[in-house]
Design a protein around this motif. Structure first.
Motif, PDB file in Angstrom:
ATOM      1  N   ILE A 140       0.855  -1.178   0.000  1.00 59.03           N
ATOM      2  CA  ILE A 140       0.000   0.000   0.000  1.00 59.03           C
ATOM      3  C   ILE A 140       0.895   1.233   0.000  1.00 59.03           C
ATOM      4  CG2 ILE A 140      -1.820   1.250   1.230  1.00 59.03           C
ATOM      5  CD1 ILE A 140      -2.535  -1.463   2.553  1.00 59.03           C
ATOM      6  N   PRO A 141       0.850   2.053  -1.055  1.00 60.09           N
ATOM      7  CA  PRO A 141       1.678   3.260  -1.103  1.00 60.09           C
ATOM      8  C   PRO A 141       1.302   4.222   0.035  1.00 60.09           C
ATOM      9  CG  PRO A 141       0.752   2.767  -3.262  1.00 60.09           C
ATOM     10  CD  PRO A 141       0.079   1.878  -2.273  1.00 60.09           C
ATOM     11  N   GLY A 142       2.307   4.950   0.527  1.00 60.88           N
ATOM     12  CA  GLY A 142       2.088   5.876   1.637  1.00 60.88           C
ATOM     13  C   GLY A 142       1.445   7.186   1.205  1.00 60.88           C
ATOM     14  N   LYS A 143       0.993   7.945   2.190  1.00 59.28           N
ATOM     15  CA  LYS A 143       0.440   9.303   2.011  1.00 59.28           C
ATOM     16  C   LYS A 143      -0.721   9.341   1.021  1.00 59.28           C
ATOM     17  CE  LYS A 143       3.925  11.251   4.348  1.00 59.28           C
ATOM     18  NZ  LYS A 143       3.918  10.609   5.636  1.00 59.28           N
ATOM     19  N   ASN A 144      -1.572   8.311   1.020  1.00 56.46           N
ATOM     20  CA  ASN A 144      -2.722   8.230   0.124  1.00 56.46           C
ATOM     21  C   ASN A 144      -2.364   8.473  -1.346  1.00 56.46           C
ATOM     22  OD1 ASN A 144      -4.668   7.629   2.112  1.00 56.46           O
ATOM     23  ND2 ASN A 144      -4.786   9.789   2.677  1.00 56.46           N
ATOM     24  N   SER A 145      -1.169   8.023  -1.744  1.00 59.04           N
ATOM     25  CA  SER A 145      -0.706   8.255  -3.115  1.00 59.04           C
ATOM     26  C   SER A 145      -1.100   7.133  -4.068  1.00 59.04           C
ATOM     27  CB  SER A 145       0.817   8.430  -3.134  1.00 59.04           C
ATOM     28  OG  SER A 145       1.446   7.256  -2.665  1.00 59.04           O
ATOM     29  N   GLY A 146      -1.780   6.145  -3.584  1.00 60.87           N
ATOM     30  CA  GLY A 146      -2.218   5.030  -4.429  1.00 60.87           C
ATOM     31  C   GLY A 146      -2.917   3.989  -3.577  1.00 60.87           C
ATOM     32  N   LYS A 147      -3.271   2.886  -4.225  1.00 53.98           N
ATOM     33  CA  LYS A 147      -3.981   1.825  -3.524  1.00 53.98           C
ATOM     34  C   LYS A 147      -3.208   0.525  -3.589  1.00 53.98           C
ATOM     35  CE  LYS A 147      -8.567   3.654  -4.506  1.00 53.98           C
ATOM     36  NZ  LYS A 147      -9.829   3.416  -5.211  1.00 53.98           N
ATOM     37  N   GLY A 148      -3.341  -0.229  -2.544  1.00 57.94           N
ATOM     38  CA  GLY A 148      -2.832  -1.587  -2.498  1.00 57.94           C
ATOM     39  C   GLY A 148      -4.006  -2.517  -2.257  1.00 57.94           C
ATOM     40  N   LYS A 149      -3.717  -3.734  -1.829  1.00 60.51           N
ATOM     41  CA  LYS A 149      -4.780  -4.716  -1.576  1.00 60.51           C
ATOM     42  C   LYS A 149      -4.578  -5.321  -0.196  1.00 60.51           C
ATOM     43  CE  LYS A 149      -6.772  -5.087  -5.733  1.00 60.51           C
ATOM     44  NZ  LYS A 149      -8.180  -5.008  -6.004  1.00 60.51           N
ATOM     45  N   ILE A 150      -5.719  -5.596   0.459  1.00 59.43           N
ATOM     46  CA  ILE A 150      -5.699  -6.291   1.742  1.00 59.43           C
ATOM     47  C   ILE A 150      -6.633  -7.486   1.663  1.00 59.43           C
ATOM     48  CG2 ILE A 150      -5.147  -4.265   3.152  1.00 59.43           C
ATOM     49  CD1 ILE A 150      -8.193  -4.125   3.843  1.00 59.43           C
ATOM     50  N   THR A 151      -6.366  -8.471   2.510  1.00 57.93           N
ATOM     51  CA  THR A 151      -7.304  -9.570   2.696  1.00 57.93           C
ATOM     52  C   THR A 151      -7.762  -9.512   4.136  1.00 57.93           C
ATOM     53  OG1 THR A 151      -5.510 -11.120   3.195  1.00 57.93           O
ATOM     54  CG2 THR A 151      -6.312 -11.068   0.929  1.00 57.93           C
ATOM     55  N   VAL A 152      -9.070  -9.642   4.316  1.00 62.56           N
ATOM     56  CA  VAL A 152      -9.649  -9.540   5.647  1.00 62.56           C
ATOM     57  C   VAL A 152     -10.730 -10.609   5.784  1.00 62.56           C
ATOM     58  CG1 VAL A 152     -11.305  -7.769   4.931  1.00 62.56           C
ATOM     59  CG2 VAL A 152     -10.700  -7.974   7.341  1.00 62.56           C
ATOM     60  N   SER A 153     -10.827 -11.186   6.973  1.00 58.77           N
ATOM     61  CA  SER A 153     -11.824 -12.208   7.235  1.00 58.77           C
ATOM     62  C   SER A 153     -13.046 -11.557   7.874  1.00 58.77           C
ATOM     63  CB  SER A 153     -11.250 -13.284   8.150  1.00 58.77           C
ATOM     64  OG  SER A 153     -12.224 -14.270   8.401  1.00 58.77           O
ATOM     65  N   ILE A 154     -14.163 -11.573   7.128  1.00 52.30           N
ATOM     66  CA  ILE A 154     -15.427 -11.056   7.657  1.00 52.30           C
ATOM     67  C   ILE A 154     -16.551 -11.992   7.256  1.00 52.30           C
ATOM     68  CG2 ILE A 154     -14.861  -8.606   7.843  1.00 52.30           C
ATOM     69  CD1 ILE A 154     -16.119  -8.157   5.125  1.00 52.30           C
ATOM     70  N   GLN A 155     -17.538 -12.073   8.106  1.00 55.70           N
ATOM     71  CA  GLN A 155     -18.702 -12.911   7.870  1.00 55.70           C
ATOM     72  C   GLN A 155     -18.312 -14.350   7.540  1.00 55.70           C
ATOM     73  OE1 GLN A 155     -20.804  -9.151   5.824  1.00 55.70           O
ATOM     74  NE2 GLN A 155     -21.794 -11.049   5.306  1.00 55.70           N
ATOM     75  N   GLY A 156     -17.250 -14.838   8.192  1.00 52.45           N
ATOM     76  CA  GLY A 156     -16.827 -16.219   8.033  1.00 52.45           C
ATOM     77  C   GLY A 156     -16.089 -16.527   6.750  1.00 52.45           C
ATOM     78  N   ARG A 157     -15.729 -15.488   5.981  1.00 53.07           N
ATOM     79  CA  ARG A 157     -15.012 -15.707   4.721  1.00 53.07           C
ATOM     80  C   ARG A 157     -13.894 -14.689   4.585  1.00 53.07           C
ATOM     81  NH1 ARG A 157     -20.270 -15.409   1.016  1.00 53.07           N
ATOM     82  NH2 ARG A 157     -20.446 -13.570   2.284  1.00 53.07           N
ATOM     83  N   THR A 158     -12.888 -15.024   3.793  1.00 52.97           N
ATOM     84  CA  THR A 158     -11.799 -14.099   3.531  1.00 52.97           C
ATOM     85  C   THR A 158     -12.089 -13.361   2.228  1.00 52.97           C
ATOM     86  OG1 THR A 158     -10.233 -15.550   4.629  1.00 52.97           O
ATOM     87  CG2 THR A 158      -9.314 -13.891   3.164  1.00 52.97           C
ATOM     88  N   HIS A 159     -11.968 -12.030   2.289  1.00 50.00           N
ATOM     89  CA  HIS A 159     -12.256 -11.199   1.121  1.00 50.00           C
ATOM     90  C   HIS A 159     -11.097 -10.264   0.845  1.00 50.00           C
ATOM     91  CE1 HIS A 159     -16.390 -12.516   0.977  1.00 50.00           C
ATOM     92  NE2 HIS A 159     -16.380 -12.458   2.285  1.00 50.00           N
ATOM     93  N   GLU A 160     -10.977  -9.867  -0.405  1.00 49.02           N
ATOM     94  CA  GLU A 160      -9.921  -8.960  -0.831  1.00 49.02           C
ATOM     95  C   GLU A 160     -10.535  -7.600  -1.152  1.00 49.02           C
ATOM     96  OE1 GLU A 160      -7.545  -8.634  -4.886  1.00 49.02           O
ATOM     97  OE2 GLU A 160      -7.069 -10.468  -3.781  1.00 49.02           O
ATOM     98  N   PHE A 161      -9.895  -6.540  -0.644  1.00 52.21           N
ATOM     99  CA  PHE A 161     -10.362  -5.184  -0.894  1.00 52.21           C
ATOM    100  C   PHE A 161      -9.180  -4.296  -1.234  1.00 52.21           C
ATOM    101  CE2 PHE A 161     -13.485  -6.842   2.178  1.00 52.21           C
ATOM    102  CZ  PHE A 161     -14.653  -6.632   1.465  1.00 52.21           C
ATOM    103  N   SER A 162      -9.485  -3.169  -1.871  1.00 58.77           N
ATOM    104  CA  SER A 162      -8.467  -2.140  -2.103  1.00 58.77           C
ATOM    105  C   SER A 162      -8.270  -1.383  -0.800  1.00 58.77           C
ATOM    106  CB  SER A 162      -8.917  -1.176  -3.197  1.00 58.77           C
ATOM    107  OG  SER A 162      -9.045  -1.851  -4.427  1.00 58.77           O
ATOM    108  N   ALA A 163      -7.058  -0.862  -0.619  1.00 62.35           N
ATOM    109  CA  ALA A 163      -6.769  -0.131   0.617  1.00 62.35           C
ATOM    110  C   ALA A 163      -5.774   0.989   0.355  1.00 62.35           C
ATOM    111  CB  ALA A 163      -6.207  -1.073   1.674  1.00 62.35           C
ATOM    112  N   SER A 164      -5.901   2.043   1.145  1.00 61.58           N
ATOM    113  CA  SER A 164      -4.946   3.146   1.105  1.00 61.58           C
ATOM    114  C   SER A 164      -4.612   3.506   2.546  1.00 61.58           C
ATOM    115  CB  SER A 164      -5.537   4.353   0.359  1.00 61.58           C
ATOM    116  OG  SER A 164      -6.686   4.828   1.031  1.00 61.58           O
ATOM    117  N   THR A 165      -3.536   4.275   2.707  1.00 62.85           N
ATOM    118  CA  THR A 165      -3.134   4.690   4.047  1.00 62.85           C
ATOM    119  C   THR A 165      -2.611   6.117   4.015  1.00 62.85           C
ATOM    120  OG1 THR A 165      -1.808   4.124   5.991  1.00 62.85           O
ATOM    121  CG2 THR A 165      -0.784   3.753   3.848  1.00 62.85           C
ATOM    122  N   ALA A 166      -2.869   6.842   5.089  1.00 65.95           N
ATOM    123  CA  ALA A 166      -2.356   8.208   5.215  1.00 65.95           C
ATOM    124  C   ALA A 166      -0.928   8.198   5.744  1.00 65.95           C
ATOM    125  CB  ALA A 166      -3.253   9.027   6.139  1.00 65.95           C
TER     126      ALA A 166
END
Length: 193
Positions: A140-166
């Protein structure tokens, strides 16, 4: 060949019954269940992030579906044939045939309206990821300069989402906390200490 009312009634019963038998066989043995509704359009599509969300419309009873029209024809034909075989007059026979067909048309439409209510959406609610721990899948690029990907377990399943960070760039494999939802499939995250 002489077209009598009995022939017409038998033809209606045979046509409607054949459609019902074929559709029942297809439903029992795994064939495609295509019920072309003329008054009822239900078009499921895939929602955001391939979550399988169902966006169909429910217009209530599907009176002119293939099943309900086939049921109408079958029972119209059977009642009409029975009436003519019993020696009823023309108008009482037609009335009884129309009544039997209408009752079955409404009954089938009503029964299949319950089938739509049995549909289990199982939709993913991405907002449930907020506050969860996730793993960085693509940096995940820093300072909200782009998006990366995360995997998170919710509702009993693992899902992939885009993510950014400040904050600073977060490399692949690190654990992060999901802070807030930005869009339906993008989250703001921060590195876990």
């Amino acid at each position: 060949m002489s077209w009598t009312m009995q022939t017409v009634y038998l033809g209606c019963a045979a046509a409607g019954g054949t459609v019902l038998v074929v559709q029942t066989a297809m439903m029992l043995f795994g064939g495609a269940d295509h019920d072309a509704g003329a008054l009822h359009a239900d078009h499921p599509d895939i929602g955001h992030s391939e979550s399988g969300e169902h966006h169909g419309t429910d217009a209530g009873l599907s009176l002119l579906s293939v099943r309900s029209v086939a049921a109408f024809l079958t029972f119209f034909g059977l009642a009409g044939f029975g009436g003519t075989s019993s020696g009823w007059g023309t108008f009482p026979t037609i009335g009884a045939a129309l009544a039997a067909g209408a009752v079955m048309l409404l009954a089938v439409a009503w029964l299949f309206s319950f089938q739509g209510k049995l549909f289990s959406q199982g939709n993913l609610d991405p907002s449930n990821a907020v506050g969860c721990t996730a793993r960085v899948y693509l940096r995940i690029p820093g300072k909200n300069s782009g998006k990366g990907k995360i995997t998170v377990s919710i509702q009993g399943r693992t899902h992939e989402f885009s993510a950014s960070t400040a904050g600073a760039e977060i490399p692949t494999g690190r654990e992060v906390k999901v802070v807030r939802q930005i869009t339906p499939d993008t989250f703001d995250v921060e590195l876990l200490a």
